[in-house]
Design an enzyme around this catalytic site. Structure first.
Site, PDB file in Angstrom:
ATOM      1  N   ASP A 212       3.071  -8.432 -16.000  1.00  0.00           N
ATOM      2  CA  ASP A 212       2.175  -7.295 -15.811  1.00  0.00           C
ATOM      3  C   ASP A 212       1.081  -7.858 -14.919  1.00  0.00           C
ATOM      4  O   ASP A 212       0.247  -8.647 -15.382  1.00  0.00           O
ATOM      5  CB  ASP A 212       1.583  -6.824 -17.141  1.00  0.00           C
ATOM      6  CG  ASP A 212       0.719  -5.589 -16.936  1.00  0.00           C
ATOM      7  OD1 ASP A 212      -0.094  -5.602 -15.988  1.00  0.00           O
ATOM      8  OD2 ASP A 212       0.855  -4.622 -17.692  1.00  0.00           O
ATOM      9  N   HIS A 213       1.101  -7.503 -13.646  1.00  0.00           N
ATOM     10  CA  HIS A 213       0.225  -8.233 -12.715  1.00  0.00           C
ATOM     11  C   HIS A 213      -1.262  -8.041 -13.025  1.00  0.00           C
ATOM     12  O   HIS A 213      -2.086  -8.829 -12.603  1.00  0.00           O
ATOM     13  CB  HIS A 213       0.566  -7.909 -11.251  1.00  0.00           C
ATOM     14  CG  HIS A 213       0.044  -6.600 -10.753  1.00  0.00           C
ATOM     15  ND1 HIS A 213       0.666  -5.411 -10.995  1.00  0.00           N
ATOM     16  CD2 HIS A 213      -1.055  -6.297 -10.027  1.00  0.00           C
ATOM     17  CE1 HIS A 213      -0.013  -4.432 -10.426  1.00  0.00           C
ATOM     18  NE2 HIS A 213      -1.068  -4.940  -9.828  1.00  0.00           N
TER      19      HIS A 213
ATOM     20  N   HIS B  77      -0.222  -1.553 -17.682  1.00  0.00           N
ATOM     21  CA  HIS B  77      -1.539  -2.067 -17.274  1.00  0.00           C
ATOM     22  C   HIS B  77      -2.680  -1.594 -18.190  1.00  0.00           C
ATOM     23  O   HIS B  77      -3.482  -2.386 -18.669  1.00  0.00           O
ATOM     24  CB  HIS B  77      -1.880  -1.650 -15.843  1.00  0.00           C
ATOM     25  CG  HIS B  77      -0.809  -1.986 -14.846  1.00  0.00           C
ATOM     26  ND1 HIS B  77      -0.045  -3.124 -14.926  1.00  0.00           N
ATOM     27  CD2 HIS B  77      -0.363  -1.339 -13.733  1.00  0.00           C
ATOM     28  CE1 HIS B  77       0.807  -3.160 -13.909  1.00  0.00           C
ATOM     29  NE2 HIS B  77       0.640  -2.088 -13.182  1.00  0.00           N
TER      30      HIS B  77
HETATM   31  C1  BG6 Z   1       1.757  -0.941  -9.929  1.00  0.00           C
HETATM   32  C2  BG6 Z   1       2.109   0.511  -9.924  1.00  0.00           C
HETATM   33  O1  BG6 Z   1       2.218  -1.570 -11.089  1.00  0.00           O
HETATM   34  O2  BG6 Z   1       0.336  -1.092  -9.851  1.00  0.00           O
HETATM   35  C3  BG6 Z   1       1.566   1.186  -8.676  1.00  0.00           C
HETATM   36  O3  BG6 Z   1       3.507   0.651  -9.968  1.00  0.00           O
HETATM   37  C4  BG6 Z   1       0.089   0.939  -8.538  1.00  0.00           C
HETATM   38  O4  BG6 Z   1       1.817   2.580  -8.704  1.00  0.00           O
HETATM   39  C5  BG6 Z   1      -0.220  -0.551  -8.663  1.00  0.00           C
HETATM   40  O5  BG6 Z   1      -0.311   1.411  -7.258  1.00  0.00           O
HETATM   41  C6  BG6 Z   1      -1.723  -0.781  -8.720  1.00  0.00           C
HETATM   42  O6  BG6 Z   1      -1.983  -2.159  -8.646  1.00  0.00           O
HETATM   43  P1  BG6 Z   1      -3.343  -2.714  -8.057  1.00  0.00           P
HETATM   44  O7  BG6 Z   1      -3.248  -4.179  -8.256  1.00  0.00           O
HETATM   45  O8  BG6 Z   1      -3.396  -2.300  -6.624  1.00  0.00           O
HETATM   46  O9  BG6 Z   1      -4.431  -2.070  -8.860  1.00  0.00           O
END
Ligand code: BG6
Length: 492
Positions: A181-182, A244
């Site tokens: 989960d980044h 997230h």
């Molecule tokens: C991803 C989603 O996991 O996270 C995307 O699939 C979203 O829809 C993205 O745009 C948002 O990531 P960040 O790091 O740009 O906030």
């Protein structure tokens, strides 16, 4: 002030989906940055794998082009890029057939490969996770220091997540599986733990006796970005909340783990997920709002609506707001208002902890309104922390009070580059540190809470409310919080 770089042992990263969007935009640049930082040791290799036939040299060129396109200005260093490309290899493999697997095995076993940490990164559709895992086993590619990394979506419901987890679990042990989960790799998200557990100040107040409510907002200004097929089947609840946002909620709400060990942290997060009060059929309409963007303006220019971008009618939500509650001793009675959406007014993620008002004011009416304290943790952009307090307005003329913030901007406080979340996470895989990765039971507990909301939407036919692109979502989302006598924190 500079951060400490601890080199990791040599590894072979095999990226399935090596010619895909994630590899190009995130994984290759992240690994390049780790090389620049001096974290890679020899003989580290990066092996792209996908169906497209390509030679090693063609993939090196592909890598160079990807770096050119996705690195920020000044980050592309010709000599470093050449050094990076020299560690890049490519094998064309067929996930379902046998093509390419013997070549991959030969490459992995060559040089010092057999002794290296081996990581298989599945940057591909979950539909072929099982096929790839089976092939990895069949071709005997698993060594004693092998790990597998999987990206979301891990299922689209509890049942499908269980099937996927079982499929991977047949080949790999839980301690070898890294579910990314980044958001957990973002600096400020990790800072949440530092803020809570490295300071004595907040923890005594961190409960229902002192906190009125919590808001978690993850707002994006982008639209579909070409991810038509995936997104229209997913929607904002599955795409952002199940993973997230619930992970953020866990970090805000969990008890202090006994250590930063993976199991200690994940046990505490799991308890939060299991304590989430189910939003059942009768409550779904009251506690959730679905929205979908219409035409409007974003980043200064006109943009079309979701269905025009999609090219077909759809009721998929691109926005969701939820009033969540946690049924445990610490949080009973404290609502957590969650919202996320695409094509909102700006890109901004933050967590707002709103404390309870003072019990009694000793100041007269002329002092003005006394606002409750707020702690605002800004995740992106302009990462930082703001503590809102009441102070006396400077100067003579009586006691007038003013709401001001103690402001800490990370960019101003630290003169270091903010690494992308993937940089930390990719290295944690090599170090075999699972603290910032989701365990199977966490993913499934999150789905267990999400499933009844999805079911409720279906059963009640709750439609996605239109909102103009460039605004803060449908008016129903404002009503959701205002009904409780509260307002969404105004982004500044
Ligand atoms: C991803 C989603 O996991 O996270 C995307 O699939 C979203 O829809 C993205 O745009 C948002 O990531 P960040 O790091 O740009 O906030």
């Amino acid at each position: 002030m500079s951060s400490q770089i601890i080199p990791v042992e040599p590894f072979d990263y095999v990226v399935f989906g090596g010619t895909g969007d994630l590899a190009e935009r995130k994984l290759l640049p992240a690994l390049y940055h780790r090389q620049l930082a001096g974290q890679l040791t020899e003989p580290t290799r990066i092996i792209g794998a996908s169906r497209t036939p390509m030679t090693h040299d063609e993939y090196r060129k592909y890598t160079e082009d990807a770096l050119k396109e996705h690195l920020k200005s000044g980050e592309f260093n010709e000599a470093e890029v050449q050094k990076f490309c020299a560690r890049v290899y490519y094998v064309a493999v067929d996930a379902k057939g046998d093509t390419g697997w013997p070549q991959l095995k030969e490459l992995l076993d060559s040089g010092n490969g057999k002794d290296c940490v081996r990581a298989f990164y599945l940057a591909v559709s979950p539909a072929i996770f099982g096929d790839i895992a089976d092939k990895i086993r069949e071709h005997k590619l698993i060594t004693k220091s092998t790990r597998i990394v999987v990206e979301k979506p891990i299922g689209r419901s509890l049942a499908s997540a269980q099937v996927l987890n079982d499929t991977i679990g047949k080949v790999f042990k839980e301690e070898q599986i890294f579910r990314i989960d980044h958001y957990l790799g973002k600096e400020t998200v990790q800072n949440l733990m530092a803020l809570r557990f490295a300071n004595a100040l907040y923890e005594p107040l961190w409960n229902s006796a002192h906190i009125d409510h919590v808001q978690i907002t993850v707002a994006e200004s982008v639209g579909l970005e070409g991810r038509v097929t995936y997104y229209d089947k997913a929607g904002a609840l599955r795409d952002m909340v199940q993973n997230h946002i619930l992970q953020l909620l866990c970090l805000v709400a969990m008890e202090a783990p006994s250590s930063m060990e993976a199991e200690a942290v994940r046990d505490e997060k799991l308890k939060v997920l299991r304590s989430l009060k189910p939003i059942t059929d009768g409550e779904v309409e009251k506690h959730t709002v679905r929205g979908q963007y219409r035409a409007g303006a974003s980043a200064g220019g006109p943009v079309t609506g979701y269905t025009d971008e999609l090219g077909s009618p759809s009721d998929t939500e691109t926005f969701v707001a939820i009033k969540a509650e946690i049924n445990n001793w610490r949080w009973a009675g404290v609502p957590f208002y969650l919202r996320t959406g695409k094509r909102l007014a700006t890109r901004m993620s933050e967590i707002v902890i709103s404390f309870k008002p003072i019990p009694h004011s000793i100041f007269g009416d002329s002092a003005g309104r006394i606002e409750a304290n707020q702690l605002v943790i800004r995740l992106q952009p302009d990462e930082g922390v703001k503590q809102w307090l009441m102070i006396k307005d400077p100067g003579p003329g009586g006691m007038r009070l003013r709401h001001v913030s103690l402001d800490m901007s990370f960019a101003q406080a630290f003169d270091v580059r903010n690494p992308d979340a993937y940089e930390r996470l990719l290295m944690d895989v090599i170090r075999s540190n699972q603290t910032l990765f989701m365990r199977r039971d966490e993913v499934e507990a999150a789905w267990k809470w999400i499933d009844p909301i999805l079911r409720g939407w279906e059963e009640t036919g709750q439609r996605a409310q239109g909102y103009t692109s460039g605004t803060w979502g449908p008016s129903q989302a404002i009503a959701l919080i205002e009904r409780d006598g509260r307002t969404w924190h105004e982004m500044d």
